[in-house]
Design a protein around this motif. Structure first.
Motif, PDB file in Angstrom:
ATOM      1  N   LEU A  63      -7.984  -2.163   8.538  1.00 49.36           N
ATOM      2  CA  LEU A  63      -7.262  -1.347   9.514  1.00 49.36           C
ATOM      3  C   LEU A  63      -5.769  -1.629   9.450  1.00 49.36           C
ATOM      4  O   LEU A  63      -5.346  -2.791   9.397  1.00 49.36           O
ATOM      5  CB  LEU A  63      -7.774  -1.649  10.923  1.00 49.36           C
ATOM      6  CG  LEU A  63      -9.263  -1.370  11.170  1.00 49.36           C
ATOM      7  CD1 LEU A  63      -9.645  -1.802  12.581  1.00 49.36           C
ATOM      8  CD2 LEU A  63      -9.588   0.101  10.945  1.00 49.36           C
ATOM      9  N   THR A  64      -4.969  -0.559   9.467  1.00 50.50           N
ATOM     10  CA  THR A  64      -3.528  -0.755   9.601  1.00 50.50           C
ATOM     11  C   THR A  64      -3.184  -1.189  11.019  1.00 50.50           C
ATOM     12  O   THR A  64      -2.285  -1.998  11.240  1.00 50.50           O
ATOM     13  CB  THR A  64      -2.739   0.513   9.248  1.00 50.50           C
ATOM     14  OG1 THR A  64      -3.113   1.589  10.132  1.00 50.50           O
ATOM     15  CG2 THR A  64      -2.995   0.926   7.803  1.00 50.50           C
ATOM     16  N   HIS A  65      -3.913  -0.653  11.988  1.00 50.53           N
ATOM     17  CA  HIS A  65      -3.766  -1.052  13.393  1.00 50.53           C
ATOM     18  C   HIS A  65      -4.923  -0.465  14.177  1.00 50.53           C
ATOM     19  O   HIS A  65      -5.792   0.203  13.608  1.00 50.53           O
ATOM     20  CB  HIS A  65      -2.408  -0.636  13.963  1.00 50.53           C
ATOM     21  CG  HIS A  65      -2.143   0.839  13.982  1.00 50.53           C
ATOM     22  ND1 HIS A  65      -2.080   1.611  12.838  1.00 50.53           N
ATOM     23  CD2 HIS A  65      -1.920   1.708  15.021  1.00 50.53           C
ATOM     24  CE1 HIS A  65      -1.819   2.863  13.156  1.00 50.53           C
ATOM     25  NE2 HIS A  65      -1.729   2.956  14.472  1.00 50.53           N
ATOM     26  N   GLY A  66      -4.927  -0.700  15.500  1.00 50.87           N
ATOM     27  CA  GLY A  66      -6.112  -0.382  16.273  1.00 50.87           C
ATOM     28  C   GLY A  66      -6.038   0.822  17.173  1.00 50.87           C
ATOM     29  O   GLY A  66      -6.889   0.971  18.065  1.00 50.87           O
ATOM     30  N   GLN A 134      -2.603  -5.791  -1.232  1.00 49.85           N
ATOM     31  CA  GLN A 134      -1.831  -6.849  -0.600  1.00 49.85           C
ATOM     32  C   GLN A 134      -1.354  -6.360   0.769  1.00 49.85           C
ATOM     33  O   GLN A 134      -0.592  -5.407   0.859  1.00 49.85           O
ATOM     34  CB  GLN A 134      -0.620  -7.220  -1.455  1.00 49.85           C
ATOM     35  CG  GLN A 134       0.274  -8.279  -0.825  1.00 49.85           C
ATOM     36  CD  GLN A 134      -0.456  -9.583  -0.561  1.00 49.85           C
ATOM     37  OE1 GLN A 134      -1.012 -10.178  -1.491  1.00 49.85           O
ATOM     38  NE2 GLN A 134      -0.467 -10.049   0.687  1.00 49.85           N
ATOM     39  N   PRO A 135      -1.821  -6.991   1.852  1.00 47.80           N
ATOM     40  CA  PRO A 135      -1.361  -6.589   3.181  1.00 47.80           C
ATOM     41  C   PRO A 135       0.009  -7.201   3.497  1.00 47.80           C
ATOM     42  O   PRO A 135       0.329  -8.311   3.060  1.00 47.80           O
ATOM     43  CB  PRO A 135      -2.430  -7.167   4.125  1.00 47.80           C
ATOM     44  CG  PRO A 135      -3.503  -7.741   3.242  1.00 47.80           C
ATOM     45  CD  PRO A 135      -2.883  -8.000   1.923  1.00 47.80           C
ATOM     46  N   TYR A 136       0.789  -6.464   4.283  1.00 46.25           N
ATOM     47  CA  TYR A 136       2.063  -6.959   4.804  1.00 46.25           C
ATOM     48  C   TYR A 136       2.135  -6.619   6.292  1.00 46.25           C
ATOM     49  O   TYR A 136       1.864  -5.475   6.691  1.00 46.25           O
ATOM     50  CB  TYR A 136       3.250  -6.308   4.080  1.00 46.25           C
ATOM     51  CG  TYR A 136       3.361  -6.704   2.625  1.00 46.25           C
ATOM     52  CD1 TYR A 136       4.099  -7.818   2.236  1.00 46.25           C
ATOM     53  CD2 TYR A 136       2.713  -5.959   1.636  1.00 46.25           C
ATOM     54  CE1 TYR A 136       4.198  -8.178   0.896  1.00 46.25           C
ATOM     55  CE2 TYR A 136       2.806  -6.317   0.302  1.00 46.25           C
ATOM     56  CZ  TYR A 136       3.547  -7.423  -0.064  1.00 46.25           C
ATOM     57  OH  TYR A 136       3.633  -7.772  -1.392  1.00 46.25           O
ATOM     58  N   TRP A 137       2.507  -7.597   7.086  1.00 43.08           N
ATOM     59  CA  TRP A 137       2.673  -7.396   8.521  1.00 43.08           C
ATOM     60  C   TRP A 137       3.948  -6.602   8.762  1.00 43.08           C
ATOM     61  O   TRP A 137       5.026  -6.994   8.331  1.00 43.08           O
ATOM     62  CB  TRP A 137       2.731  -8.748   9.225  1.00 43.08           C
ATOM     63  CG  TRP A 137       2.890  -8.689  10.715  1.00 43.08           C
ATOM     64  CD1 TRP A 137       2.213  -7.894  11.582  1.00 43.08           C
ATOM     65  CD2 TRP A 137       3.776  -9.481  11.507  1.00 43.08           C
ATOM     66  NE1 TRP A 137       2.616  -8.135  12.872  1.00 43.08           N
ATOM     67  CE2 TRP A 137       3.577  -9.109  12.849  1.00 43.08           C
ATOM     68  CE3 TRP A 137       4.711 -10.474  11.201  1.00 43.08           C
ATOM     69  CZ2 TRP A 137       4.302  -9.693  13.901  1.00 43.08           C
ATOM     70  CZ3 TRP A 137       5.417 -11.061  12.234  1.00 43.08           C
ATOM     71  CH2 TRP A 137       5.208 -10.660  13.565  1.00 43.08           C
ATOM     72  N   THR A 138       3.823  -5.462   9.417  1.00 41.97           N
ATOM     73  CA  THR A 138       4.957  -4.561   9.680  1.00 41.97           C
ATOM     74  C   THR A 138       4.937  -4.141  11.149  1.00 41.97           C
ATOM     75  O   THR A 138       4.622  -2.996  11.482  1.00 41.97           O
ATOM     76  CB  THR A 138       4.880  -3.321   8.768  1.00 41.97           C
ATOM     77  OG1 THR A 138       3.556  -2.736   8.878  1.00 41.97           O
ATOM     78  CG2 THR A 138       5.162  -3.668   7.322  1.00 41.97           C
ATOM     79  N   PRO A 139       5.257  -5.051  12.058  1.00 39.62           N
ATOM     80  CA  PRO A 139       5.149  -4.756  13.491  1.00 39.62           C
ATOM     81  C   PRO A 139       6.178  -3.724  13.950  1.00 39.62           C
ATOM     82  O   PRO A 139       7.183  -3.482  13.288  1.00 39.62           O
ATOM     83  CB  PRO A 139       5.430  -6.115  14.132  1.00 39.62           C
ATOM     84  CG  PRO A 139       6.324  -6.810  13.152  1.00 39.62           C
ATOM     85  CD  PRO A 139       5.817  -6.388  11.796  1.00 39.62           C
ATOM     86  N   GLY A 140       5.890  -3.156  15.101  1.00 37.01           N
ATOM     87  CA  GLY A 140       6.798  -2.186  15.711  1.00 37.01           C
ATOM     88  C   GLY A 140       6.033  -1.019  16.276  1.00 37.01           C
ATOM     89  O   GLY A 140       6.063  -0.763  17.476  1.00 37.01           O
ATOM     90  N   HIS A 141       5.331  -0.287  15.427  1.00 35.89           N
ATOM     91  CA  HIS A 141       4.498   0.790  15.954  1.00 35.89           C
ATOM     92  C   HIS A 141       3.435   0.208  16.873  1.00 35.89           C
ATOM     93  O   HIS A 141       3.135   0.751  17.937  1.00 35.89           O
ATOM     94  CB  HIS A 141       3.859   1.580  14.821  1.00 35.89           C
ATOM     95  CG  HIS A 141       3.005   2.715  15.284  1.00 35.89           C
ATOM     96  ND1 HIS A 141       3.532   3.850  15.852  1.00 35.89           N
ATOM     97  CD2 HIS A 141       1.659   2.882  15.292  1.00 35.89           C
ATOM     98  CE1 HIS A 141       2.556   4.663  16.192  1.00 35.89           C
ATOM     99  NE2 HIS A 141       1.403   4.104  15.865  1.00 35.89           N
ATOM    100  N   PRO A 143       1.853  -4.114  17.775  1.00 36.87           N
ATOM    101  CA  PRO A 143       2.217  -5.515  17.508  1.00 36.87           C
ATOM    102  C   PRO A 143       1.679  -6.073  16.202  1.00 36.87           C
ATOM    103  O   PRO A 143       2.337  -6.895  15.558  1.00 36.87           O
ATOM    104  CB  PRO A 143       1.619  -6.255  18.714  1.00 36.87           C
ATOM    105  CG  PRO A 143       1.572  -5.241  19.799  1.00 36.87           C
ATOM    106  CD  PRO A 143       1.228  -3.948  19.108  1.00 36.87           C
ATOM    107  N   GLY A 144       0.483  -5.651  15.808  1.00 39.27           N
ATOM    108  CA  GLY A 144      -0.124  -6.192  14.594  1.00 39.27           C
ATOM    109  C   GLY A 144      -0.276  -5.166  13.492  1.00 39.27           C
ATOM    110  O   GLY A 144      -1.209  -5.261  12.678  1.00 39.27           O
ATOM    111  N   HIS A 145       0.620  -4.201  13.428  1.00 35.94           N
ATOM    112  CA  HIS A 145       0.540  -3.169  12.394  1.00 35.94           C
ATOM    113  C   HIS A 145       0.689  -3.799  11.012  1.00 35.94           C
ATOM    114  O   HIS A 145       1.502  -4.684  10.795  1.00 35.94           O
ATOM    115  CB  HIS A 145       1.630  -2.115  12.615  1.00 35.94           C
ATOM    116  CG  HIS A 145       1.485  -0.907  11.752  1.00 35.94           C
ATOM    117  ND1 HIS A 145       1.833  -0.885  10.420  1.00 35.94           N
ATOM    118  CD2 HIS A 145       1.027   0.337  12.030  1.00 35.94           C
ATOM    119  CE1 HIS A 145       1.593   0.315   9.923  1.00 35.94           C
ATOM    120  NE2 HIS A 145       1.095   1.070  10.877  1.00 35.94           N
ATOM    121  N   VAL A 146      -0.107  -3.303  10.067  1.00 28.66           N
ATOM    122  CA  VAL A 146      -0.127  -3.810   8.692  1.00 28.66           C
ATOM    123  C   VAL A 146      -0.084  -2.635   7.734  1.00 28.66           C
ATOM    124  O   VAL A 146      -0.679  -1.574   8.003  1.00 28.66           O
ATOM    125  CB  VAL A 146      -1.411  -4.640   8.445  1.00 28.66           C
ATOM    126  CG1 VAL A 146      -1.574  -4.996   6.966  1.00 28.66           C
ATOM    127  CG2 VAL A 146      -1.400  -5.916   9.281  1.00 28.66           C
TER     128      VAL A 146
END
Length: 232
Positions: A63-66, A134-141, A143-146
């Motif tokens: 999941l990219t986010h929830g 390869q996942p990268y943490w990209t918060p903003g949209h 808190p735990g967006h990937v």
């Protein structure tokens, strides 16, 4: 739903619900990794794709986010195929309803508590590669967006880090974005990775998106009324 092969190993499964909603199937030797799970009614189409393409069994869901439009088919897919589900550890309390998402008053139980497990992490706190991605943490949209980068195909599966318009980078939806400034800062991942193709959930593909990054940051600097140096 529409199915499109976007690179050697990656397929996009797309539907419309006022706006486009995309999920991605990554085909590897051991089977298929699904990135995001869209809306609930997409479960049938995802299962049909797996059967029709002979792609092998579904092995995992990343999941990219929830948010609800990214996890809708998770429950039915897990019930029928019994595969693990992964999300960033920071995201899990929000999507399970233990905490309200930032800027939202009510908690949202978008994924059954205990169903998702944290993405594996490296010793230094980064995210480990999983299934060719390869996942990268990209918060903003959120808190735990990937985002997930497929290095071999040079495709970045970016969830809601951006939207797009006519092949151009566009900001994530303000109504649903927790921290727009942080989301724009996370967009700098394009400069690091330089993908050939950027895939977003809500919009069409963007080719060579790193070439548009400086213009995007300048535009967002004006929109947010903050110095562009803050974003770069």
């Amino acid at each position: 739903m529409k199915v499109e092969k976007i690179s050697e190993r990656i397929w996009c499964i797309k539907t419309w619900l006022l706006i486009p909603v995309r999920v991605w199937a990554v085909l590897e030797e051991d089977g298929v990794t699904l990135v995001d799970a869209g809306m609930p009614f997409m479960a049938k189409g995802i299962a049909a794709f797996l059967k029709k393409e002979g792609a092998g069994p579904l092995k995992r869901i990343l999941l990219t986010h929830g948010h609800s439009d990214h996890v809708g088919a998770v429950r039915k897919l897990v019930e029928t195929m019994q595969v693990p589900v992964y999300a960033h550890r920071i995201e899990i309390p929000y999507m399970e309803g233990r905490e309200p998402y930032p800027r939202r008053k009510k908690r949202e139980v978008n994924v059954q508590p205990g169903l998702a497990q944290p993405l594996p992490e490296t010793a230094d706190g980064g995210l480990s590669a999983i299934a060719g991605l390869q996942p990268y943490w990209t918060p903003g949209h959120s808190p735990g967006h990937v985002v997930y980068y497929h290095e071999q195909d040079r495709v970045l599966l970016a969830g809601d880090l951006f939207t797009s318009k006519r092949g151009r980078l566009h900001r994530p939806m303000p109504m649903f974005t927790a921290d727009m400034t942080e989301a724009v800062k996370s967009s700098r991942i394009l400069r690091q990775l330089k993908p050939l193709r950027l895939e977003v959930c809500h919009g069409d593909a963007v080719h060579n998106p790193a070439e548009q990054l400086d213009g995007y940051l300048a535009e967002m600097s004006r929109s947010l009324s903050i110095p562009v140096s803050t974003l770069q």
